[in-house]
Design an enzyme around this catalytic site. Structure first.
Site, PDB file in Angstrom:
ATOM      1  N   ASP A  37      -3.758 -12.680   5.340  1.00  0.00           N
ATOM      2  CA  ASP A  37      -4.991 -12.236   5.958  1.00  0.00           C
ATOM      3  C   ASP A  37      -6.414 -12.702   5.329  1.00  0.00           C
ATOM      4  O   ASP A  37      -7.266 -12.289   5.665  1.00  0.00           O
ATOM      5  CB  ASP A  37      -4.837 -10.675   6.159  1.00  0.00           C
ATOM      6  CG  ASP A  37      -4.627 -10.006   4.767  1.00  0.00           C
ATOM      7  OD1 ASP A  37      -4.282 -10.571   3.798  1.00  0.00           O
ATOM      8  OD2 ASP A  37      -4.342  -8.804   4.786  1.00  0.00           O
ATOM      9  N   ASP A  42      -3.047 -11.197  -1.032  1.00  0.00           N
ATOM     10  CA  ASP A  42      -3.649 -10.534   0.227  1.00  0.00           C
ATOM     11  C   ASP A  42      -5.150 -10.302   0.069  1.00  0.00           C
ATOM     12  O   ASP A  42      -5.686 -10.025  -0.881  1.00  0.00           O
ATOM     13  CB  ASP A  42      -2.857  -9.130   0.313  1.00  0.00           C
ATOM     14  CG  ASP A  42      -2.790  -8.691   1.562  1.00  0.00           C
ATOM     15  OD1 ASP A  42      -3.815  -8.130   2.080  1.00  0.00           O
ATOM     16  OD2 ASP A  42      -1.867  -8.767   2.163  1.00  0.00           O
ATOM     17  N   HIS A  62       0.868  -1.167   0.052  1.00  0.00           N
ATOM     18  CA  HIS A  62       0.055  -0.083  -0.087  1.00  0.00           C
ATOM     19  C   HIS A  62       0.826   1.404   0.033  1.00  0.00           C
ATOM     20  O   HIS A  62       0.354   2.240  -0.236  1.00  0.00           O
ATOM     21  CB  HIS A  62      -0.971  -0.032   1.339  1.00  0.00           C
ATOM     22  CG  HIS A  62      -1.992  -1.067   1.327  1.00  0.00           C
ATOM     23  ND1 HIS A  62      -2.537  -1.549   0.248  1.00  0.00           N
ATOM     24  CD2 HIS A  62      -2.195  -2.077   2.495  1.00  0.00           C
ATOM     25  CE1 HIS A  62      -3.479  -2.500   0.745  1.00  0.00           C
ATOM     26  NE2 HIS A  62      -3.179  -2.815   1.987  1.00  0.00           N
ATOM     27  N   HIS A  88      -6.266  -7.656   0.999  1.00  0.00           N
ATOM     28  CA  HIS A  88      -6.444  -6.189   0.623  1.00  0.00           C
ATOM     29  C   HIS A  88      -6.019  -5.969  -0.679  1.00  0.00           C
ATOM     30  O   HIS A  88      -4.858  -6.496  -1.001  1.00  0.00           O
ATOM     31  CB  HIS A  88      -5.779  -5.380   1.663  1.00  0.00           C
ATOM     32  CG  HIS A  88      -6.502  -5.482   2.926  1.00  0.00           C
ATOM     33  ND1 HIS A  88      -5.959  -6.594   3.995  1.00  0.00           N
ATOM     34  CD2 HIS A  88      -7.519  -4.855   3.811  1.00  0.00           C
ATOM     35  CE1 HIS A  88      -6.579  -6.521   5.027  1.00  0.00           C
ATOM     36  NE2 HIS A  88      -7.379  -5.393   4.860  1.00  0.00           N
TER      37      HIS A  88
END
Length: 373
Positions: free
Chosen positions: A254, A171, A135, A173
């Protein structure tokens, strides 16, 4: 041990912690190292100590003023209003902590070393579980990420003459920082599987797709069979047709059912299967970590990832030394008060019953149609 397969780690992760109440205030990389050693999966000859990326190296992607700001935050151990507002440092998601510069610079240094070794033909597989901070933005911290080591890895490969790079992100995200940085580069294919509707922006706008970007927004509750269907029908064909020279895999933990920061329902077996399928493409591969906020599920998953790429046979039950590593962990969340026994005694999660929902079939059809169009 498969030849020319290396693990890059560092002892900085053993004593460095984010703020106490932060989701990353848990041991992750150090536990993977300890667990792999307890399994005799990490002989000295394959373990490399990570260098710390220099400010000059970090400015290959990040703005010099931002790199200076992160260094200042570490020196002063505080974030003044300018740092908070301009660089998103010192907020709840990106706190100031003791090694706010050195820790992410070490992760970046590992990913850049991996790129150097792969480009030079010195390795076939490199695992750096501290990496995957996807990110990070050029001029600010974002989503627990201060520096974007996947982008620095990609740029390091390109600087050394690698022209076609596939980046796969598992991931929970979306890999917004990597996608934004490589959007206009036809030499980089980005494939992301992530939970639809979860931060950073998947719910706010339609998923961007192009010849160089494939976004697979997984419905909440996606399980192993559904993930496998989408991965094999959408991701693998795109990767095979791209003809990459190097593959970078971000293997955030995650998306697992036991993780507190997503609503996906994968077992670690689903991620290991994807790792093996990507390994069979026969490309030089750099494997990164990423998200993951349950110390037991991260340690078990990422140790299994290392076993998969390094060619080790997974025991059905962990030996005593490995079990002791896992029993030494603690977690302040409710799930950590009475952990299930399999978090201590096995690497592999139980494989869930196969089930494919109509919304997953609809997603497959929609993305299939988009690819044809």
């Amino acid at each position: 041990m498969r030849p020319r397969t290396y693990f890059i780690g560092s002892e900085i992760y053993r004593n460095s912690r984010y703020a106490n109440r932060h989701p990353l205030a848990i041991p992750r990389v150090s536990t993977v190292i300890d667990l792999a050693r307890a399994l005799h999966w990490l002989p000295d000859g394959v373990y490399l100590d990570s260098p710390v990326a220099t400010p000059e190296e970090l400015t290959r992607f990040h703005d010099p003023d931002y790199v200076d700001a992160v260094q200042r935050a570490e020196r002063e151990q505080k974030a003044d209003p300018e740092l908070r507002e301009r660089y998103n440092i010192g907020r709840l998601e990106n706190p100031v902590f003791g090694e706010i510069f050195r820790r992410p610079a070490t992760a970046a240094g590992a990913s850049m070393l991996a790129a150097e070794m792969i480009a030079a033909g010195e390795a076939d597989r490199i695992y750096t579980p501290a990496g995957g901070t996807h990110h990070g933005q050029p001029d600010r911290a974002s989503g627990f990420c201060y520096f974007n080591d996947p982008v620095l890895c990609i740029l390091s490969l390109k600087d050394r003459g690698v022209r076609r790079i596939a980046y796969v992100d598992l991931d929970a995200h979306h890999c917004d920082g990597v996608e934004d940085a490589t959007w206009d580069d036809p030499g980089v294919l980005t494939v992301s599987t992530h939970e639809h509707g979860r931060w950073p922006h998947d719910a706010a706008q339609p998923q961007r797709q192009s010849e160089s970007v494939l976004n697979i927004g997984l419905p909440r509750g996606t399980g192993d069979a559904e993930f496998r269907l989408l991965f094999e029908r959408l991701a693998l064909p795109r990767l095979k047709s791209f003809s990459a020279e190097v593959l970078i895999l971000q293997c955030g933990a995650d998306a697992l059912a036991d993780d507190p920061l997503s609503k996906l329902s994968l077992s670690n077996r689903a991620l290991w299967r994807a790792v093996r399928q990507l390994d069979r493409l026969g490309l030089p591969m750099i494997v990164l970590g990423g998200g993951g906020y349950n110390p037991w599920s991260v340690a078990r998953c990422w140790t299994g990832v290392w076993g998969a790429i390094a060619g080790f046979a997974r025991p059905n039950r962990l030996p005593q030394g490995a079990e002791e590593v896992l029993r030494a962990l603690s977690w302040k969340r409710a799930a950590g008060r009475n952990p299930p026994q399999h978090w201590f005694t096995t690497l592999a999660d139980a494989e869930p019953e196969p089930h494919i929902r109509p919304e997953v079939l609809a997603l497959l059809e929609r993305l299939d149609d988009a690819a044809v169009a």
